[in-house]
Scaffold this motif. Structure first.
Motif: not given
Length: 874
Positions: A648-656
């Protein structure tokens, strides 16, 4: 943005076994010995090594080369790249490598990785870390393919690399030159081996002669590594003995096809007929009727027949003519999706005639082809030999003892075709006559046919075809050979038969006809039968044969069954055992139900099989006994893929997304309403961009990639890809690809995505369940206040835009993600405005497709997605 499936094969050589074939033919072993002497594979040679192996069609060129590559190349740490010019050849060669790969166990190689690359197989981005890659040159030489050559070679390929070019007379093409140039930059000392069955095509091409060190008189050039001619193999009995039949159609080509001065000039310049003339020939129903009639007159002799047509139109017409005459036929032309399936069905004997447009000239095997029809003139001995070669597979290659080559020739006055197939030495071999011991030279009898009904291009082909009637006869003379045998069953516990030679066939037929007539009238005694047999078969059969025949007729009061020798190889247990390997990937003496079913169909369709084996079980045991005597391929694949989990939430898409903007600030022009993970793990795409109302966009990334196994750069690369779409580059054009590949290490990330099936155990059902249990908290636990604020803002803006369009006199359609259906593009639980146009109070709507759905359902019946459990407020 989608991805491919699993193509890579990792074979455990110690647990597997090869199919038992060895280079038993003397010329095959000699070729391997010459390859060993010609190339130095110690890895210490600095100069370029290249050479050419010349072996004719049907001689086992691929098998011989693969045997050498495995034992001397892969066994010593070489990476092998095998290049072909046609997609259909990829799988055939790849299969040969797989079957022989277990032989590496004897050299201490415990595992080997293989990959097929073409438009129908793996992509070039997946060619990473494989010991053996069989690839289509079109895939490797494409812009995308060139990006991945360095990764395909890898570190081993930088040191030890063997590049094989099949059908090497194509190697002068720019695509091959471009690929070899790139490979030589990576490994200047690569070993280059060319394979060809048609060396004449290379004689006048200086580039090819230099590439493979064949140029005479130049330093370092040593000629072919090994060369053996088709004529030698036929003479030594390794290939089928060909019989050529030249058929003069009687058609005056100049007048019938309205040859013009322009056509003649074109021919004189290019040494071939223009397409307009080809079309006229293709549409000549009289000529096509003649071709089919020839087959019908000798159907039993010709058997499985491969027809080489002029063009696609000709192939269609011929196949149609055969079918109308009661002969099942199919046609194939380059580029058709069903070619592979059609060829396989032809292999399995589902229909007797296959019409093609040169697609079968090189490399694609149907070993038991009995006859080849050549329906066009040619000045190319190379092309002719490639076509003829399709029928020359000998018994030891699963083919036939003899083959028939039938050429159809029109009469031309203004054109001069100087190449005459019947003058080839391979059709004038001398053979021993069993009776006299004298040498008899094969003769060719030309048959002329009357001028048939002229055709007009405007008329319907079928109308003309139906109107044609003709009586066509053929005269042949050739060497003496067995044509069939009479089965006398058992006499005094000894299996007895009578072999019939071609020049005595009529005598036997007349004798059997007379006996049949007499037996219909009365019961015949042995003396009377012997009298008839002696009189009718005088000089055609020996005393013992006559006595055995008379005894059989007397005992059974019927003449014995006759079997054509053309069916012998297809009917024998030896041939069926060999053909099992052609039709099925892995065959052992323990046959599968599918294999037994196929064998039964062969048995049931053959009177000869039933005559020799009274039951199918007896025939099956005979085949199984043969299979037990040899070692069959049994491949055991290694499972080297890693476990894979969704987090779950491996990455913050907004940050990427901000990271991508930092690198490519020009992409901020597009209004991205939201970026989010997909609701579920999906199988068909990695990322997607959806256009919304008000020139805004939604970007979704497959929840499958929400994993710590996935590098952060891969997600950023996907976001960059979708941002290109949002900024107006919707189609995957060459310009789009150029922009996409500006992302740092884009080839590496393409490879990671395309190889996910190869590198990880992707059980989608389990991953979906895992993702469901560990749902994205941002989706389900967003504060209601934030959701309501977001929802009301979107609804207000869309409602305003929609009303403005209505006031302008237009009747705008409701946007896909609109206030009217109560949808929210962000994926939160939907909130509805009760007075919004199109919204029905108390109705539940899907927040993805916008359609109404049952209030008790959580899965939308229209788009099959899970919808949050919430109704619109009253």
């Amino acid at each position: 943005m989608g991805y491919a499936g699993k193509w890579e094969v990792v074979i455990d050589t110690k647990a597997s076994q090869a199919d038992g074939r060895k280079p038993l033919m003397p010329y095959q072993q000699e070729a391997i010995d010459r390859l060993n002497a010609f190339f130095d594979l110690t890895g210490k040679v600095e100069e370029k090594q290249s050479g050419m192996l010349v072996m004719p069609t049907g001689s086992g060129k691929t098998f011989t080369t693969v045997t050498w590559l495995l034992s001397q190349g892969v066994a010593q740490g070489y990476r092998v790249i095998w290049l072909v010019h046609r997609q259909e050849l990829v799988e055939q060669t790849f299969r040969e490598f797989c079957k022989l790969a277990p032989t590496l166990a004897a050299y201490g190689v415990s595992r080997v990785k293989l990959l097929p690359v073409s438009g129908k197989h793996a992509a070039m981005s997946m060619a990473v870390g494989d010991d053996i890659t069989v690839a289509s040159i079109l895939s490797v030489a494409s812009k995308n393919g060139m990006r991945h050559i360095r990764r395909m070679l890898g570190n081993p390929g930088k040191e030890k690399l063997i590049v094989v070019i099949d059908e090497a007379h194509h190697a002068a093409m720019p695509s091959y030159q471009k690929v070899l140039k790139r490979m030589r930059r990576i490994n200047p000392h690569l070993v280059l081996l060319g394979l060809t069955a048609t060396p004449k095509r290379m004689q006048d091409n200086n580039r090819l002669l230099r590439m493979f060190h064949l140029a005479k008189g130049e330093a370092g050039d040593r000629g072919p590594v090994y060369q053996i001619s088709l004529e030698e193999l036929i003479k030594d009995g390794f290939l089928s003995v060909p019989h050529y039949q030249r058929i003069a159609t009687g058609i005056q080509g100049d007048t019938t096809y309205q040859l013009t001065k322009k056509d003649v000039a074109f021919y004189e310049q290019f040494q071939k007929l223009p397409e307009g003339v080809f079309d006229a020939i293709a549409s000549d129903a009289a000529r096509n009727k003649l071709i089919v009639k020839e087959y019908l007159d000798h159907r039993e002799t010709y058997g499985k027949t491969l027809v080489f047509a002029i063009n696609k139109k000709h192939a269609e017409h011929l196949a149609e003519e055969f079918c109308q005459a009661g002969v099942p036929a199919k046609y194939i032309v380059s580029g058709e999706k069903k070619n592979r399936e059609t060829i396989e069905r032809f292999r399995q004997g589902e229909f007797p005639v296959l019409v093609n447009i040169q697609i079968m000239t090189e490399g694609i095997d149907v070993p038991d082809v009995q006859t080849v029809f050549l329906t066009r003139e040619t000045n190319s001995d190379v092309l002719l030999m490639q076509m003829v070669g399709r029928g020359l597979r000998g018994v030891q290659a699963g083919g036939t003892k003899e083959c028939y080559i039938v050429g159809f020739h029109d009469q031309w006055e203004k054109l001069q075709f100087w190449f005459h197939p019947e003058k080839l030495r391979l059709f004038t071999l001398e053979e021993e006559s069993e009776d006299s011991g004298d040498k008899v030279e094969a003769e060719v009898k030309t048959r002329r046919l009357p001028q048939l009904l002229p055709t007009t291009m405007e008329a319907s082909y079928l109308d003309i075809s139906q109107a044609i009637r003709g009586t066509l006869r053929i005269e042949k003379r050739s060497t003496i050979w067995p044509v069939g045998w009479y089965n006398l069953s058992r006499i005094e516990d000894v299996f007895s038969y009578i072999v019939v030679l071609n020049d005595r066939e009529d005598a036997f037929a007349d004798c059997m006809e007379l006996l049949d007539d007499k037996l219909k009238e009365e019961h015949m005694e042995l003396p009377a039968i012997q009298t008839i047999c002696k009189k009718m078969l005088k000089g055609a059969a020996g005393k013992n044969d006559i006595n055995h025949l008379a005894e059989y007729v007397s005992e059974n009061q019927a003449t014995p069954p006759y079997f054509d020798l053309a069916e012998e190889d297809a009917a024998s247990p030896q041939s069926v055992a060999a053909r099992l390997d052609e039709h099925f990937e892995f065959v052992t003496h323990k046959l599968s139900d599918e294999q037994i079913g196929w064998m039964r169909s062969q048995y049931e369709s053959s009177a000869r099989m039933k005559a020799i084996y009274s039951t199918f079980e007896a025939f099956q045991r005979s085949v199984e006994n043969l299979l037990m005597r040899r070692q069959c391929a049994k491949l055991v694949e290694r499972e080297e893929r890693k476990e894979y989990h969704v987090d779950p939430d491996a990455y913050d898409l907004e940050e990427l997304l901000e990271n991508v903007y930092a690198r490519f600030p020009q992409l901020r022009k597009a209004k991205i309403l939201d970026v989010r993970w997909s609701r579920h793990v999906v199988k068909s795409w990695f990322g997607r961009c959806t256009a919304l109302a008000g020139d805004r966009y939604l970007i979704e990334i497959n929840r499958l990639l929400s994993s710590h196994e996935v590098p952060q750069e891969v997600i950023e690369y996907l976001l960059y890809h979708e941002l290109l779409h949002a900024n107006g580059k919707w189609a995957h054009t060459p310009e789009f690809r150029e922009a996409e590949w500006r992302f740092p290490d884009s080839a590496r990330w393409d490879s990671f995505l395309d190889r996910m099936q190869e590198n990880y155990k992707l059980d989608y059902k389990a991953l979906r369940k895992e993702a469901q249990e560990r749902k994205d908290g941002r989706f389900h636990f967003m504060k209601k206040a934030k959701g309501e604020t977001y929802a009301s803002t979107v609804i207000a803006e869309e409602e305003k835009a929609w009303k403005e369009k209505q006031q302008n006199g237009t009747n705008p359609a409701l946007p896909k993600f609109s206030f009217a259906t109560g949808l929210l593009t962000r994926g939160y639980n939907p909130y509805f405005k009760p007075d919004a146009p199109g919204v029905k109070v108390g109705t539940k709507y899907c927040c993805y497709c916008g359609k109404s759905m049952p209030s008790v359902s959580t899965i939308c019946p229209h788009c099959d997605r899970e919808v949050p459990v919430r109704r619109n407020a009253k």
